[in-house]
Design a protein around this motif. Sequence first.
Motif, PDB file in Angstrom:
ATOM      1  N   ALA A 328       0.800  -1.224   0.000  1.00  0.00           N
ATOM      2  CA  ALA A 328       0.000   0.000   0.000  1.00  0.00           C
ATOM      3  C   ALA A 328       0.839   1.285   0.000  1.00  0.00           C
ATOM      4  O   ALA A 328       0.559   2.199  -0.787  1.00  0.00           O
ATOM      5  N   PHE A 332      -0.360   3.686  -3.037  1.00  0.00           N
ATOM      6  CA  PHE A 332      -1.491   4.548  -2.704  1.00  0.00           C
ATOM      7  C   PHE A 332      -1.269   6.020  -3.042  1.00  0.00           C
ATOM      8  O   PHE A 332      -2.199   6.682  -3.535  1.00  0.00           O
ATOM      9  N   ARG A 342      -9.982   6.769  -2.011  1.00  0.00           N
ATOM     10  CA  ARG A 342      -9.221   5.991  -1.040  1.00  0.00           C
ATOM     11  C   ARG A 342     -10.006   4.760  -0.587  1.00  0.00           C
ATOM     12  O   ARG A 342      -9.421   3.686  -0.378  1.00  0.00           O
ATOM     13  N   ILE A 346      -8.782   0.856  -0.750  1.00  0.00           N
ATOM     14  CA  ILE A 346      -8.774  -0.039   0.416  1.00  0.00           C
ATOM     15  C   ILE A 346      -9.575  -1.297   0.124  1.00  0.00           C
ATOM     16  O   ILE A 346      -9.182  -2.413   0.506  1.00  0.00           O
ATOM     17  N   LEU A 349      -7.466  -3.480  -2.021  1.00  0.00           N
ATOM     18  CA  LEU A 349      -6.365  -4.022  -1.219  1.00  0.00           C
ATOM     19  C   LEU A 349      -6.852  -5.186  -0.360  1.00  0.00           C
ATOM     20  O   LEU A 349      -6.207  -6.247  -0.291  1.00  0.00           O
ATOM     21  N   GLY A 594      -4.804   1.766   5.101  1.00  0.00           N
ATOM     22  CA  GLY A 594      -5.199   2.765   4.105  1.00  0.00           C
ATOM     23  C   GLY A 594      -5.630   4.089   4.680  1.00  0.00           C
ATOM     24  O   GLY A 594      -5.931   5.028   3.934  1.00  0.00           O
TER      25      GLY A 594
END
Length: 635
Positions: A328, A332, A342, A346, A349, A594
């Motif tokens: 991440a 990110f 975002r 997440i 992920l 995240g």
Amino acid sequence: MADAAVVTVESAQEVVHSRSHRYRLGWTGAVDRAIGAVVEPIAALLVVVEVVILASGVFTRYVLGRPLVWTDELGSIIFLWLAMLGSVVAYRRDEHIRLSVLVRRASPRVAEYLNAISSVVVALFVAVLMPASLRFLNQERDNLTPALQIPQSYVVLSIIIALSLILIIALLRMAETDLRVVGPVLLAAIVIGAGVYLARGAFAGLGNLNLVIFFFLLVGACVAIGVPIAFSFGLGTLSYVLVVTTVQPDIVVQRMSEGVSNLVLLAVPLFIFLGLLMETAGIARRLVEALASLVGHFRGGLSIVLVAAMYLVSGISGSKIADMAAVAPVLFPDMVKRGQKRTDMIALLATSGAMAETIPPSLVLIIIGSVTGVSIAALFTAGLLPAVVCSIFLIALALWKAHRQNESVSQRAPLSVIGRTLFVAVPGLLLPLLIRYFVVTGIATATEVSVVGIIYTLLVGVLVYREFKWRSLYPTLVDTVALAGAILLIIATATAMGWALTQSGFAQQLADILSHAPGGKGGIMLLSIVLFIVLGSVLEGIPAMVLFGPLLFPVAKAAGINEVHYAIVAVLAMGVGLFSPPLGIGFFSACAIGKAEPEHAVFPILPYLGVLLVGLLVIAYVPWISLGFLPANQR
């Protein structure tokens, strides 16, 4: 998934369990630091000794053609000491696997009560188990190991020492807590425990209702309020044995010892060590950079990179938090610059972590092999293509979202940059292939191959990337024993709990329910998926598999379902549960990494979980995806 895993593991830094100044600076802090100063170096040294022993075994057998007959035995003895001391390190560092959602969301005063209950539960469980452990030690005094002729009591002594140290640490935590909080909690626990024990005659007539009381209500309540899962399992099992049965509690210690005596489980700390070394050696970062240079310029390209990176680095460290935390931070920031939400990042992920549980050398696959007898080499081969199928579903959804949101793109990397990053990443790309080659060809066992990976990673980090710092080795070893101890204590107590469930007749009842599912093989598979999703969300993969794997796999086999295929489906289903809100620990871990509130990520993750579930059903009902690359005699 141990995933242990932990899970899957929420450390004390992520939960409300702050130490008071009195604990850090007073006499309790001095005792705590003294325990750490003795136990941590010894446990770290045991990891190094295990690496040397297993490496010697591979070298003498494969290179010299003169196998050492005592390496497995010595490795098993040291392993039990490593597991027990690791559980002490994990408890001292507050890194045992636990469900901390309720504690994190409680007010400071309520959290203090919950933490006090946790310390009291651990202290009472250990204190009640100690006499049984001493009797077991005495029983093993005259038994000798076959090759080295070492008294088994030296092995059992590790359990006594670990329980004693955990009891001391629990008492220290109780001493640092406000007496107005811990006093009533301790008194209530003693009164309730004594009352239940004195009324044990009344429980005898309740039949299987006792299973609900001890293994559902008691264990469930302990897990919910933040008691580490290992101790929750242990308390439920010990209470059931003392109150409901006429069996001596010595059996709990015996089953715990048996649970972590399988040499295959030595792969747990060694693969954790390997995964941490990959991060410190710079291998994981270079893999991500190579992928980004290839497809990062596409709209949604970084989503492809995220899924592919999780595919490559996942399944080694034993901790989904470690896997996600390695990927991440690299991706990110650029994904945010391109306009991606975002919460969507997440969600991707988390679901990438869920699908990656089947990728070798996954600790969950190793543990499945150890508790069910399924070939680990076959599981390593079978897990690759299912993860590809799930990755395709996730990437397709991510690309559709990227085009719908008109995500911006970046410039294509020059061929020189692509070539350079790919060349630099080659050592990391070779590692999974090297591990699989050594296992499949029989050069090394699933346990020994971890040593091959460790040596290879050290060489790459020191000689090729020149990024590995020797001063980071000791902290890495301590992190290894802490996570391994947390996972292995769960396996120990879950083994005892599984024995109790089997003796109660629950195992047979569960098998009957599953075997009579409507729809034959298809119905059994569907019911199993639902069951493993629920178990994955509540217990996490490793304890769930240790508990229910030996119960459910024979039913699937009797129905004509290939055990390797069933194992892959079970692992994927537990991965879906692990990262599913509102209970999945992995979901909250992904949100923490995240940096987003969980309530904001609930709805964005649902489409990704949906396509992941579709992929799971495709894999479940198309066995070739799991079995197509296995030899004909294993399909």
